[in-house]
Scaffold this motif. Sequence first.
Motif, PDB file in Angstrom:
ATOM      1  N   LYS A   1      31.501  43.165 -11.554  1.00 40.68           N
ATOM      2  CA  LYS A   1      31.769  41.915 -11.219  1.00 40.68           C
ATOM      3  C   LYS A   1      32.236  41.057 -12.556  1.00 40.68           C
ATOM      4  O   LYS A   1      33.111  40.111 -12.281  1.00 40.68           O
TER       5      LYS A   1
ATOM      6  N   GLU B   1      23.359  49.243 -19.806  1.00 46.30           N
ATOM      7  CA  GLU B   1      22.928  47.741 -20.087  1.00 46.30           C
ATOM      8  C   GLU B   1      23.420  47.142 -21.278  1.00 46.30           C
ATOM      9  O   GLU B   1      23.638  45.694 -21.100  1.00 46.30           O
TER      10      GLU B   1
ATOM     11  N   ARG C   1      26.867  45.739 -20.029  1.00 40.15           N
ATOM     12  CA  ARG C   1      26.657  44.670 -19.133  1.00 40.15           C
ATOM     13  C   ARG C   1      26.400  43.142 -19.935  1.00 40.15           C
ATOM     14  O   ARG C   1      26.978  42.237 -19.689  1.00 40.15           O
TER      15      ARG C   1
ATOM     16  N   ALA D   1      17.953  51.105  -7.762  1.00 46.24           N
ATOM     17  CA  ALA D   1      18.437  49.547  -7.657  1.00 46.24           C
ATOM     18  C   ALA D   1      18.840  48.941  -8.788  1.00 46.24           C
ATOM     19  O   ALA D   1      19.878  48.318  -8.805  1.00 46.24           O
ATOM     20  N   ALA D   2      17.971  49.050  -9.857  1.00 43.67           N
ATOM     21  CA  ALA D   2      18.335  48.431 -11.020  1.00 43.67           C
ATOM     22  C   ALA D   2      19.694  49.284 -11.668  1.00 43.67           C
ATOM     23  O   ALA D   2      20.571  48.347 -12.211  1.00 43.67           O
ATOM     24  N   TRP D   3      19.871  50.386 -11.793  1.00 39.05           N
ATOM     25  CA  TRP D   3      20.920  51.168 -12.044  1.00 39.05           C
ATOM     26  C   TRP D   3      22.197  50.455 -11.306  1.00 39.05           C
ATOM     27  O   TRP D   3      23.418  50.081 -11.810  1.00 39.05           O
ATOM     28  N   LYS D   4      22.249  50.765  -9.851  1.00 39.05           N
ATOM     29  CA  LYS D   4      23.338  50.124  -9.154  1.00 39.05           C
ATOM     30  C   LYS D   4      23.720  48.830  -9.277  1.00 39.05           C
ATOM     31  O   LYS D   4      24.962  48.395  -9.475  1.00 39.05           O
ATOM     32  N   HIS D   5      22.833  47.827  -9.573  1.00 38.15           N
ATOM     33  CA  HIS D   5      22.799  46.604  -9.938  1.00 38.15           C
ATOM     34  C   HIS D   5      23.659  46.392 -11.084  1.00 38.15           C
ATOM     35  O   HIS D   5      24.422  45.705 -11.412  1.00 38.15           O
ATOM     36  N   SER D   6      23.271  47.081 -12.394  1.00 34.99           N
ATOM     37  CA  SER D   6      23.923  46.996 -13.646  1.00 34.99           C
ATOM     38  C   SER D   6      25.275  47.386 -13.591  1.00 34.99           C
ATOM     39  O   SER D   6      26.107  46.665 -14.001  1.00 34.99           O
TER      40      SER D   6
ATOM     41  N   ALA E   1      27.197  47.420 -10.854  1.00 38.26           N
ATOM     42  CA  ALA E   1      27.989  46.356 -10.084  1.00 38.26           C
ATOM     43  C   ALA E   1      28.340  45.149 -10.967  1.00 38.26           C
ATOM     44  O   ALA E   1      29.286  44.660 -10.805  1.00 38.26           O
ATOM     45  N   GLN E   2      27.234  44.693 -11.755  1.00 36.52           N
ATOM     46  CA  GLN E   2      27.312  43.535 -12.432  1.00 36.52           C
ATOM     47  C   GLN E   2      28.268  43.782 -13.480  1.00 36.52           C
ATOM     48  O   GLN E   2      29.323  42.895 -13.996  1.00 36.52           O
TER      49      GLN E   2
END
Length: 157
Positions: free
Chosen positions: A100, A51, A54, A89-94, A96-97
């Motif tokens: 990106k 995090e 990120r 989902a929070a792990w994968k989102h971080s 991926a972000q």
Amino acid sequence: MDTSTLVKSLKAMLLKANAHVSFADAVKSLPANLRGVVPPGMPYSIWQLVEHIRIAQFDILDFSRNPDYKEIDWPGDYWPKEAAPADDAAWKHSIAQVDKDLHAFIGLLEAPGADLFAPFPYGSGQHLFREAVLLLDHNSYHTGEIVTLRRMLGAWH
């Protein structure tokens, strides 16, 4: 001045392993039950490092492209308070972000006519090359910390 070779080198350093492993390799296949573990004697978990990468990377990206950039508070806004992600989902989102935003930053370097050394009109003399080196240093340092924590937790190859 032609900076295409410099841009190519920066891109490779930002995306590839070099002295450490890549960020993607550092977080790949990490067991979910270890993401929020703070090893004895350490101040943070792997989730907090992910995090932090990120958040700080987005801050560098935002500063580099946004004339209306608003500074965030150090250190409080750069580190999550919770040791573990809320869910998978929070792990994968971080993760991926991070990817990106890194590619968005590389897009700034590769933009037609980009001047790596032109001072930002809003940034007290900072320029894109400086921010690229800052991002490279920051991400590689904290990726190395992720590998160290994985080793401490017995979750490295």
